[in-house]
Enzyme design. Structure first.
Site, mmCIF file in Angstrom:
data_model
loop_
_atom_site.group_PDB
_atom_site.id
_atom_site.type_symbol
_atom_site.label_atom_id
_atom_site.label_comp_id
_atom_site.label_asym_id
_atom_site.label_seq_id
_atom_site.Cartn_x
_atom_site.Cartn_y
_atom_site.Cartn_z
ATOM 1 N N LYS A 22 -0.675 2.900 23.986
ATOM 2 C CA LYS A 22 0.106 1.679 23.689
ATOM 3 C C LYS A 22 1.597 1.995 23.792
ATOM 4 O O LYS A 22 2.369 1.254 24.412
ATOM 5 C CB LYS A 22 -0.221 1.201 22.284
ATOM 6 C CG LYS A 22 0.765 0.213 21.693
ATOM 7 C CD LYS A 22 0.397 -0.260 20.316
ATOM 8 C CE LYS A 22 0.875 0.615 19.208
ATOM 9 N NZ LYS A 22 2.274 0.487 18.788
ATOM 10 N N ASN A 23 2.005 3.114 23.197
ATOM 11 C CA ASN A 23 3.439 3.395 23.097
ATOM 12 C C ASN A 23 4.066 3.959 24.361
ATOM 13 O O ASN A 23 5.275 4.178 24.406
ATOM 14 C CB ASN A 23 3.716 4.304 21.890
ATOM 15 C CG ASN A 23 3.510 3.567 20.575
ATOM 16 O OD1 ASN A 23 3.361 2.333 20.552
ATOM 17 N ND2 ASN A 23 3.451 4.296 19.477
ATOM 18 N N CYS A 116 9.766 -3.755 8.594
ATOM 19 C CA CYS A 116 8.313 -3.967 8.627
ATOM 20 C C CYS A 116 7.737 -3.184 7.438
ATOM 21 O O CYS A 116 8.449 -2.593 6.654
ATOM 22 C CB CYS A 116 7.724 -3.486 9.950
ATOM 23 S SG CYS A 116 7.707 -1.701 10.073
ATOM 24 N N ARG A 121 13.605 0.185 9.644
ATOM 25 C CA ARG A 121 13.540 0.263 11.106
ATOM 26 C C ARG A 121 14.846 -0.192 11.782
ATOM 27 O O ARG A 121 14.868 -1.134 12.559
ATOM 28 C CB ARG A 121 12.357 -0.536 11.646
ATOM 29 C CG ARG A 121 11.037 -0.295 10.971
ATOM 30 C CD ARG A 121 10.441 1.064 11.211
ATOM 31 N NE ARG A 121 10.065 1.309 12.575
ATOM 32 C CZ ARG A 121 8.900 0.956 13.122
ATOM 33 N NH1 ARG A 121 8.051 0.268 12.406
ATOM 34 N NH2 ARG A 121 8.629 1.252 14.364
ATOM 35 N N ASP A 304 2.379 8.844 12.958
ATOM 36 C CA ASP A 304 1.348 7.832 13.213
ATOM 37 C C ASP A 304 -0.055 8.336 12.911
ATOM 38 O O ASP A 304 -1.008 7.566 12.997
ATOM 39 C CB ASP A 304 1.405 7.352 14.682
ATOM 40 C CG ASP A 304 2.653 6.537 14.939
ATOM 41 O OD1 ASP A 304 2.943 6.270 16.112
ATOM 42 O OD2 ASP A 304 3.348 6.193 13.969
ATOM 43 N N ARG A 396 -3.554 -4.579 16.998
ATOM 44 C CA ARG A 396 -2.258 -4.357 17.648
ATOM 45 C C ARG A 396 -2.271 -3.068 18.459
ATOM 46 O O ARG A 396 -1.547 -2.934 19.437
ATOM 47 C CB ARG A 396 -1.146 -4.286 16.602
ATOM 48 C CG ARG A 396 -0.968 -5.544 15.808
ATOM 49 C CD ARG A 396 0.279 -5.507 15.006
ATOM 50 N NE ARG A 396 1.424 -5.141 15.824
ATOM 51 C CZ ARG A 396 2.683 -5.212 15.402
ATOM 52 N NH1 ARG A 396 2.949 -5.624 14.186
ATOM 53 N NH2 ARG A 396 3.688 -4.876 16.181
#
Ligand code: EPZ
Length: 425
Positions: A22-23, A116, A121, A304, A396
């Site tokens: 994803k990233n 968030c 952030r 993560d 997500r």
């Protein structure tokens, strides 16, 4: 809101295929704004954040076509340089369009992403770097407005390694006049994947993956295709799924050398693994022991994977201290794990876990993407049934997670809001 119901206690066995990262996909999609014709991107994960980035490119006027795990994107012509709040608020990585819009079109209006669940952030380092390259940057009514006739190369030092900050600046510098040097750059594999894609399209970039990246601006880029690297965090999550259920799982199409720190810490905890070029076989029959973990920018232990490891340590023998150094409040999963019987105390940026505990299934609330993954893992290990609410967080960043886990023998089902709980298989 959907919820996921898990009947735990089943050792996972079998094979699972890892999806694209994803990233890596998010900045690579955003980089198509730099122009150069249609790009064909493969191994694209079907996750909500990627679909959101595709929608954002569409709002800017790009042509985006998804076909399974392939995406065809042509952002040569765009009709807007504004990323609207109601989209940016759903995905803070939308800020990645800032650098490319500024570099290609000389202007960009991007809503401030806002904080968030895991922290405030800020994007100050993104903005400071673009200003050093000659952009006029202002904040108006919650929007970042940036303008520059043509960006010029600059020497930029990032106070802290920022992943999307490095990506934004690297993309902006690709079309700037002259040479840009980014010092104290982030070194994540996703940054290297973006750099490789840009270089294939004619950008001149050296040093991606190190803490000094040099970019020599060019006038324009051309089209190219690209195959996204495997998702190292999805890989780590399924490794922990095998370990926490004391199962035996094989992960295919992964990239073990993006996970050195995690593999070393799992081995330290007693997890046995055979690592091949694109495959990891894990066998976790033996008991696990508590270990200490400190999250750090790559190549350190990935933040993560912190929530997933906290969940794993609840069933390990002895004490574990997990220190979160990247984000200021990334322990939202702890309270929910305590409701499942875990013994965890949070002291500042440290979570102290006393194991082993026999986790008991319970209704729990997801709060952010990786915390939700940690709760799923705990549910797989717990006795009885765990119901995870607000499970949209998972969608997500994890492609078909329930389906992949069922493929490994898990009893896990997704229930639409309001639907009577179906009998779990
Ligand atoms: C990226 O976020 C990832 N997201 C995150 O993954 C990941 O947790 C994070 O990097 C750290 O590895 C994407 O790549 C889309 P940072 P990013 O800028 O770029 C501070 C997931 O679950 N900072 O590297 O937003 C910041 O507060 C997500 O997939 C500034 O102070 O993270 C943080 O403490 C969650 N000023 C630290 O740097 C800035 O201008 C690292 O943040 C930018 C960052």
């Amino acid at each position: 809101m959907d919820r996921t119901v898990i009947t735990g206690g089943i050792p996972l066995r079998g094979e699972v295929q890892i999806s694209g990262a994803k990233n890596a996909t998010l900045p690579i999609f955003a980089s198509t704004i730099l122009g150069g014709g249609e790009c064909v991107i493969t191994n694209v994960p079907r996750v909500v954040d990627v679909l959101t980035m595709g929608k954002l490119l569409g709002i800017l006027g790009a042509k985006v076509h998804h076909e399974g795990s392939r995406a065809l994107i042509n952002a040569d012509v765009i009709t807007s340089t504004q990323a609207p709040y109601d989209l940016v608020k759903t995905m803070r990585a939308s800020v990645l369009v800032l650098g490319p819009l500024l570099a290609r079109w000389g202007e960009a209006t991007v809503s401030m992403p806002g904080g968030c669940a895991i922290g405030s952030r800020p994007v100050n380092l993104h903005l400071a770097g673009l200003a050093k390259m000659g952009a006029e940057v202002s904040m108006e009514h919650g929007y970042i407005r940036a303008k520059a006739k043509r960006l010029t190369g600059a020497q930029i030092y990032c106070d802290t390694p920022t992943v999307t900050g490095t990506e934004n600046l690297m993309m902006a510098a690709s079309l700037a006049r002259g040479t840009t040097v980014i010092e104290n750059a982030a070194k994540e594999p996703e940054i290297v994947d973006l750099a490789n894609f840009l270089v294939k399209r004619g950008a001149r970039i050296a040093g991606a993956g190190s803490d000094v990246i040099t970019i020599e601006g060019v006038r324009e880029l051309h089209e190219s295709d690209h195959d996204i690297i495997p998702d190292r965090i999805e890989t780590g999550t399924y490794l922990v799924a095998g370990a926490i259920t004391r199962g035996a799982v094989t992960l295919n199409r992964c990239c073990p050398n993006h996970l050195d720190a995690l593999l070393m810490k799992l081995r330290e905890a007693g997890v046995e693994m055979q690592v091949e070029k694109e495959r990891i076989r894990l066998n976790a029959a033996s008991r696990l022991k508590g270990i200490d973990i400190r999250t750090l920018p790559y190549p350190g232990f990935p933040t993560d994977m912190q929530a997933q490891m906290v969940a794993l340590m609840t069933i390990a023998d002895g004490m574990s201290v997990i220190t979160e150094t990247v984000f200021e409040s990334r322990f939202m999963h702890v309270e929910e794990l305590r409701r499942m019987g875990a013994e965890i105390k949070v002291e500042g940026n440290r979570a102290v876990v006393a194991g082993p505990t026999r986790l008991a299934g319970a209704p729990v609330m997801a709060s952010d993407l990786r915390a939700s993954a940690g709760l799923v893992l705990a549910g797989l290990a717990a006795e009885g049934t765990t119901e995870i609410l607000r499970v949209y967080h998972l969608d997500r960043g994890y492609e078909r997670m329930e389906e992949k886990l069922r493929g490994l023998g898990a009893m896990i089902t997704r229930h639409k809001e309001g639907a009577a709980p179906a009998e779990t298989r």
